[in-house]
Design a protein around this motif. Structure first.
Motif, PDB file in Angstrom:
ATOM      1  N   TRP A 266      -3.808  -3.109   2.003  1.00  0.00           N
ATOM      2  CA  TRP A 266      -4.521  -1.958   1.443  1.00  0.00           C
ATOM      3  C   TRP A 266      -5.004  -1.021   2.542  1.00  0.00           C
ATOM      4  O   TRP A 266      -4.967   0.207   2.408  1.00  0.00           O
ATOM      5  CB  TRP A 266      -5.706  -2.419   0.591  1.00  0.00           C
ATOM      6  CG  TRP A 266      -5.324  -2.988  -0.734  1.00  0.00           C
ATOM      7  CD1 TRP A 266      -5.528  -4.268  -1.175  1.00  0.00           C
ATOM      8  CD2 TRP A 266      -4.674  -2.296  -1.817  1.00  0.00           C
ATOM      9  NE1 TRP A 266      -5.044  -4.412  -2.457  1.00  0.00           N
ATOM     10  CE2 TRP A 266      -4.513  -3.227  -2.877  1.00  0.00           C
ATOM     11  CE3 TRP A 266      -4.204  -1.001  -1.993  1.00  0.00           C
ATOM     12  CZ2 TRP A 266      -3.916  -2.880  -4.089  1.00  0.00           C
ATOM     13  CZ3 TRP A 266      -3.605  -0.649  -3.203  1.00  0.00           C
ATOM     14  CH2 TRP A 266      -3.467  -1.590  -4.225  1.00  0.00           C
TER      15      TRP A 266
ATOM     16  N   HIS B 298     -10.134   1.416  -5.707  1.00  0.00           N
ATOM     17  CA  HIS B 298     -10.498   2.711  -5.131  1.00  0.00           C
ATOM     18  C   HIS B 298      -9.257   3.489  -4.686  1.00  0.00           C
ATOM     19  O   HIS B 298      -9.178   4.703  -4.869  1.00  0.00           O
ATOM     20  CB  HIS B 298     -11.440   2.522  -3.940  1.00  0.00           C
ATOM     21  CG  HIS B 298     -12.869   2.291  -4.309  1.00  0.00           C
ATOM     22  ND1 HIS B 298     -13.607   3.195  -5.052  1.00  0.00           N
ATOM     23  CD2 HIS B 298     -13.720   1.261  -4.015  1.00  0.00           C
ATOM     24  CE1 HIS B 298     -14.839   2.738  -5.208  1.00  0.00           C
ATOM     25  NE2 HIS B 298     -14.934   1.570  -4.594  1.00  0.00           N
ATOM     26  N   LEU B 299      -8.274   2.771  -4.116  1.00  0.00           N
ATOM     27  CA  LEU B 299      -7.103   3.485  -3.632  1.00  0.00           C
ATOM     28  C   LEU B 299      -6.235   3.976  -4.788  1.00  0.00           C
ATOM     29  O   LEU B 299      -5.636   5.055  -4.699  1.00  0.00           O
ATOM     30  CB  LEU B 299      -6.288   2.602  -2.680  1.00  0.00           C
ATOM     31  CG  LEU B 299      -5.471   3.366  -1.638  1.00  0.00           C
ATOM     32  CD1 LEU B 299      -6.357   4.275  -0.809  1.00  0.00           C
ATOM     33  CD2 LEU B 299      -4.706   2.416  -0.743  1.00  0.00           C
TER      34      LEU B 299
ATOM     35  N   MET C  15      -4.029   2.964   2.938  1.00  0.00           N
ATOM     36  CA  MET C  15      -5.072   3.982   3.029  1.00  0.00           C
ATOM     37  C   MET C  15      -4.829   4.901   4.222  1.00  0.00           C
ATOM     38  O   MET C  15      -4.865   6.136   4.096  1.00  0.00           O
ATOM     39  CB  MET C  15      -6.439   3.299   3.144  1.00  0.00           C
ATOM     40  CG  MET C  15      -7.643   4.240   3.040  1.00  0.00           C
ATOM     41  SD  MET C  15      -7.970   5.300   4.484  1.00  0.00           S
ATOM     42  CE  MET C  15      -8.083   4.076   5.794  1.00  0.00           C
TER      43      MET C  15
ATOM     44  N   SER D  62     -12.121   3.083  -0.379  1.00  0.00           N
ATOM     45  CA  SER D  62     -11.186   1.975  -0.178  1.00  0.00           C
ATOM     46  C   SER D  62     -11.258   1.467   1.255  1.00  0.00           C
ATOM     47  O   SER D  62     -11.255   0.255   1.507  1.00  0.00           O
ATOM     48  CB  SER D  62      -9.759   2.438  -0.503  1.00  0.00           C
ATOM     49  OG  SER D  62      -8.840   1.383  -0.318  1.00  0.00           O
TER      50      SER D  62
ATOM     51  N   ALA E 168     -10.983  -2.640  -3.047  1.00  0.00           N
ATOM     52  CA  ALA E 168     -10.255  -1.720  -2.173  1.00  0.00           C
ATOM     53  C   ALA E 168      -9.052  -1.137  -2.905  1.00  0.00           C
ATOM     54  O   ALA E 168      -8.762   0.064  -2.807  1.00  0.00           O
ATOM     55  CB  ALA E 168      -9.807  -2.435  -0.898  1.00  0.00           C
TER      56      ALA E 168
END
Length: 204
Positions: A86, A61-62, A90, A70, A58
């Motif tokens: 996270w 991806h962020l 997001m 994410s 996660a």
């Protein structure tokens, strides 16, 4: 050839631009595919290690500004404080500020917040940024952050929501962006170390 986790992290940490406060697109689409393909979890992965590894993905991806990817990961670990943190970032990046603060509340007093507060307060104390900012809500909020004992993620949410209105200076926006950068780096450092601890016998 697929990139290893170490190479992906190196590419993300060496990028020349900081993550946007409100990303409109994935930073590197090819890299996002590499992140998605990372074989972090296998049949032999201890069940107790799975949340930490999902949180790691996660976070990757962020850092690549891939909000949907994410989100997909953090939704799998909604009872995990790191996953909640996270998850909150997001939603903040997508502009859903109330939902972001909901997930920050679920994250609680996350361990990464202690080092983050120290890092941000030191930067605000030793840089010239506060003196350069015009008087107003952003400068006042940063002054509060400099003095507070524990990191308060909703305070950053409020500043980002304010800058979305387009009424703050470029200098203020840059300061907020750098604070977010520090938050992302501290949370990712914690997430990566937690994943390595969770599966110490692996090659992560």
């Amino acid at each position: 050839m697929k990139k290893s986790l170490a190479l992906i992290i190196e590419q993300l940490e060496s990028r020349q631009t900081m993550q946007a406060l409100s990303p409109k697109r994935v930073w590197d689409a090819a890299l996002d595919q590499e992140i998605a393909a990372l074989p972090l979890i296998s049949a032999g992965t201890p069940k107790s290690a799975v949340p930490a590894l999902i949180a790691l993905k996660a976070g990757l991806h962020l850092l690549n500004e891939s909000l949907d990817a994410s989100h997909e990961q953090s939704q799998e670990i909604e009872d995990d404080p790191t996953g909640c943190y996270w998850h909150g970032i997001m939603h903040r990046m997508e502009g859903d500020f109330s939902n972001a603060n909901y997930w920050f509340s679920n994250a609680g007093a996350h361990p990464a917040m202690e080092s983050l507060q120290t890092r941000v307060a030191d930067w605000l104390q030793n840089s010239v940024i506060l003196g350069d900012l015009q008087e107003g809500a952003i400068r006042d909020a940063l002054q509060v952050i400099k003095r507070q004992v524990r990191w308060q993620a909703p305070a950053l949410t409020s500043m980002i929501a304010l800058q979305e209105s387009g009424t703050i200076s470029e200098e203020a926006r840059g300061a907020i962006e750098y604070v977010q950068h520090m938050e992302l780096m501290e949370l990712f450092a914690y997430t990566h170390q937690a994943a390595k601890r969770a599966v110490a016998e692996s090659s992560i």
